[in-house]
Design a protein around this motif. Sequence first.
Motif, PDB file in Angstrom:
ATOM      1  N   GLN A  31       0.696  -1.065   0.071  1.00 36.83           N
ATOM      2  CA  GLN A  31      -0.002   0.112  -0.014  1.00 36.83           C
ATOM      3  C   GLN A  31       0.909   1.251   0.074  1.00 36.83           C
ATOM      4  OE1 GLN A  31      -3.414   0.150   2.745  1.00 36.83           O
ATOM      5  NE2 GLN A  31      -3.259  -2.250   2.952  1.00 36.83           N
ATOM      6  N   GLY A  32       2.100   1.254  -0.360  1.00 36.59           N
ATOM      7  CA  GLY A  32       2.922   2.170  -0.345  1.00 36.59           C
ATOM      8  C   GLY A  32       3.755   2.625   0.925  1.00 36.59           C
ATOM      9  N   LYS A  90      11.394   7.174   0.573  1.00 32.10           N
ATOM     10  CA  LYS A  90      11.338   8.753   0.105  1.00 32.10           C
ATOM     11  C   LYS A  90      11.474   9.486   1.257  1.00 32.10           C
ATOM     12  CE  LYS A  90       8.065  11.714  -2.231  1.00 32.10           C
ATOM     13  NZ  LYS A  90       6.867  11.973  -2.524  1.00 32.10           N
ATOM     14  N   THR A  91      10.912   9.311   2.371  1.00 30.72           N
ATOM     15  CA  THR A  91      11.421  10.177   3.485  1.00 30.72           C
ATOM     16  C   THR A  91      12.721   9.970   4.196  1.00 30.72           C
ATOM     17  OG1 THR A  91       8.930  10.016   4.231  1.00 30.72           O
ATOM     18  CG2 THR A  91      10.541  10.775   5.977  1.00 30.72           C
ATOM     19  N   ILE A  92      13.365   8.825   4.196  1.00 30.58           N
ATOM     20  CA  ILE A  92      14.695   8.836   4.424  1.00 30.58           C
ATOM     21  C   ILE A  92      15.698   9.462   3.589  1.00 30.58           C
ATOM     22  CG2 ILE A  92      16.643   7.036   4.581  1.00 30.58           C
ATOM     23  CD1 ILE A  92      14.160   5.219   5.834  1.00 30.58           C
ATOM     24  N   LYS A  93      15.355   9.345   2.295  1.00 31.35           N
ATOM     25  CA  LYS A  93      16.007   9.776   1.328  1.00 31.35           C
ATOM     26  C   LYS A  93      16.207  11.462   1.323  1.00 31.35           C
ATOM     27  CE  LYS A  93      16.867   8.173  -2.944  1.00 31.35           C
ATOM     28  NZ  LYS A  93      16.770   7.340  -4.112  1.00 31.35           N
ATOM     29  N   ARG A  94      14.948  12.111   1.745  1.00 30.27           N
ATOM     30  CA  ARG A  94      14.691  13.345   1.777  1.00 30.27           C
ATOM     31  C   ARG A  94      15.449  14.018   3.253  1.00 30.27           C
ATOM     32  NH1 ARG A  94       9.507  14.639   3.977  1.00 30.27           N
ATOM     33  NH2 ARG A  94      10.645  14.243   5.957  1.00 30.27           N
ATOM     34  N   ASP A  95      15.419  13.083   4.447  1.00 30.76           N
ATOM     35  CA  ASP A  95      16.006  13.721   5.645  1.00 30.76           C
ATOM     36  C   ASP A  95      17.472  13.329   5.441  1.00 30.76           C
ATOM     37  OD1 ASP A  95      13.490  13.787   6.456  1.00 30.76           O
ATOM     38  OD2 ASP A  95      13.627  12.087   7.779  1.00 30.76           O
ATOM     39  N   ASN A 112      23.500  13.248   2.051  1.00 29.42           N
ATOM     40  CA  ASN A 112      24.269  12.149   1.484  1.00 29.42           C
ATOM     41  C   ASN A 112      23.610  11.571   0.044  1.00 29.42           C
ATOM     42  OD1 ASN A 112      25.459  11.140   3.936  1.00 29.42           O
ATOM     43  ND2 ASN A 112      23.708  11.386   4.894  1.00 29.42           N
ATOM     44  N   ARG A 113      24.384  11.351  -0.830  1.00 21.59           N
ATOM     45  CA  ARG A 113      23.938  11.430  -2.236  1.00 21.59           C
ATOM     46  C   ARG A 113      23.363   9.761  -2.590  1.00 21.59           C
ATOM     47  NH1 ARG A 113      29.290  13.073  -5.194  1.00 21.59           N
ATOM     48  NH2 ARG A 113      29.984  12.096  -3.393  1.00 21.59           N
ATOM     49  N   ASP A 114      24.101   8.847  -1.632  1.00 22.86           N
ATOM     50  CA  ASP A 114      23.602   7.436  -1.852  1.00 22.86           C
ATOM     51  C   ASP A 114      22.917   6.846  -0.686  1.00 22.86           C
ATOM     52  OD1 ASP A 114      24.972   7.193  -4.450  1.00 22.86           O
ATOM     53  OD2 ASP A 114      26.871   7.104  -3.212  1.00 22.86           O
ATOM     54  N   LEU A 115      21.934   5.863  -0.931  1.00 25.83           N
ATOM     55  CA  LEU A 115      21.275   5.227   0.304  1.00 25.83           C
ATOM     56  C   LEU A 115      21.260   3.817  -0.476  1.00 25.83           C
ATOM     57  CD1 LEU A 115      19.604   4.932   2.743  1.00 25.83           C
ATOM     58  CD2 LEU A 115      17.550   5.202   1.198  1.00 25.83           C
ATOM     59  N   GLN A 116      22.032   3.098   0.390  1.00 25.18           N
ATOM     60  CA  GLN A 116      22.327   1.626  -0.234  1.00 25.18           C
ATOM     61  C   GLN A 116      21.404   0.643   0.414  1.00 25.18           C
ATOM     62  OE1 GLN A 116      24.657   0.780  -2.675  1.00 25.18           O
ATOM     63  NE2 GLN A 116      24.406   2.882  -2.744  1.00 25.18           N
TER      64      GLN A 116
END
Length: 109
Positions: free
Chosen positions: A67-68, A75-80, A84-88
């Motif tokens: 359900q997303g 999406k929230t982690i990457k925004r926060d 940092n350019r990479d999320l592995q």
Amino acid sequence: MRTTDTHLLDIKRILNGRKRKGWIALLPNQSPAGFAEISMRDYANGCRAQPVPFLEGIWVIKPYRRQGVVFALVKTIKRDLSGNRDLQSFVHQHTSKTPYRIRPIKAGD
């Protein structure tokens, strides 16, 4: 044997540190739908910048899967972690719309 209190102390220590962070997905009634945890690793294959945020775990309560929730968490982690350019991760993502509110987990939650 570990007790609930020792587990809670470990969680508080982890959340107060700089190497791990957590996020929780909340339903409109404020009950949890899922959570995600990252660690800041010194190195990860394929990453040029260090430290590297690494998605260590992500979990969604069964009725809220597909359900997303995972999409909203990532999406929230990457925004926060915008600095940092990479999320592995080794986690497969899919996209979907979601009504969930995501917030970082802090010690004492």
